[in-house]
Design an enzyme around this catalytic site. Structure first.
Site, mmCIF file in Angstrom:
data_model
loop_
_atom_site.group_PDB
_atom_site.id
_atom_site.type_symbol
_atom_site.label_atom_id
_atom_site.label_comp_id
_atom_site.label_asym_id
_atom_site.label_seq_id
_atom_site.Cartn_x
_atom_site.Cartn_y
_atom_site.Cartn_z
ATOM 1 N N ASN A 147 -120.503 -3.490 57.440
ATOM 2 C CA ASN A 147 -120.279 -2.724 56.797
ATOM 3 C C ASN A 147 -119.738 -3.269 55.509
ATOM 4 O O ASN A 147 -118.652 -2.722 54.796
ATOM 5 C CB ASN A 147 -118.968 -2.119 57.515
ATOM 6 C CG ASN A 147 -117.895 -2.933 57.953
ATOM 7 O OD1 ASN A 147 -117.856 -4.170 57.617
ATOM 8 N ND2 ASN A 147 -116.756 -2.466 58.500
ATOM 9 N N HIS A 168 -114.905 -6.701 53.703
ATOM 10 C CA HIS A 168 -113.703 -6.902 54.415
ATOM 11 C C HIS A 168 -112.546 -6.742 53.560
ATOM 12 O O HIS A 168 -112.609 -6.908 52.169
ATOM 13 C CB HIS A 168 -113.496 -8.182 54.792
ATOM 14 C CG HIS A 168 -111.837 -8.681 55.371
ATOM 15 N ND1 HIS A 168 -111.414 -8.091 56.679
ATOM 16 C CD2 HIS A 168 -111.075 -9.241 54.647
ATOM 17 C CE1 HIS A 168 -110.306 -8.660 56.574
ATOM 18 N NE2 HIS A 168 -109.726 -9.275 55.285
#
Ligand code: RTP
Ligand code: MG
Length: 140
Positions: free
Chosen positions: A114, A117
């Site tokens: 994804n 962070h």
């Protein structure tokens, strides 16, 4: 108005696709300033230590494997409400649930890959910054 610092990682899915500039552009457009940055390839021990809070989660092993699957760019971001602002521009953990215009909606591949962070509290930000950077490496 308080200037904060938060910690960001551009994850291996993004470095693999040559998107470090694209991610940084979105962070800067959100009002965040990169005051420290380095490209590293984390060791397994480093990644396990960084994600120690997730040790008991079912995805811990896969998460660590993913985070050491390629280089990452660790960054310190500075700005007004930097921690919350960064979380906002990142978007939801699962890109399928992320708002249009967020980094994860526009760039992420999956809930694991994804793209970024970001620290989820100011306390964690301070810990995470200190995990990767010496004070003299941060230039505000
Ligand atoms: P991050 O810590 O990376 O900024 O992301 P986050 O707060 O949005 O998500 P968190 O719950 O802290 O999870 C850390 C990372 O673990 C991976 N993950 N995989 N397979 C899964 O169900 C799952 N859930 C989370 C993601 O890479 C997430 O960013
Ligand atoms: Mg998190």
């Amino acid at each position: 108005m308080t200037t904060e610092r938060t910690f960001s990682i551009i994850k291996p899915d993004a470095t693999r696709r040559n998107l470090t500039g694209a991610v940084t552009k979105m962070l800067e457009a959100a009002g965040l300033r990169v005051v420290a940055s380095k490209r590293i390839h984390m060791t397994q021990e480093q990644a396990e230590g960084f994600y120690a809070v997730h040790k008991e989660r079912p995805f811990f092993g896969e998460l660590v494997s993913f985070m050491i699957s390629g280089p990452v760019v660790v960054q310190v971001l500075e700005g007004e409400n930097a921690m919350a602002r960064n979380r906002e521009v990142m978007g939801a953990t699962n890109p399928a649930n992320a708002e249009p215009g967020t980094i994860r909606k526009e760039l992420a591949e999956s809930i694991e890959a994804n793209t970024v962070h970001g620290s989820d509290s100011l306390e964690n930000a301070a810990t995470e910054i200190a995990y990767f950077f010496k004070p003299e490496e941060i230039v505000g």
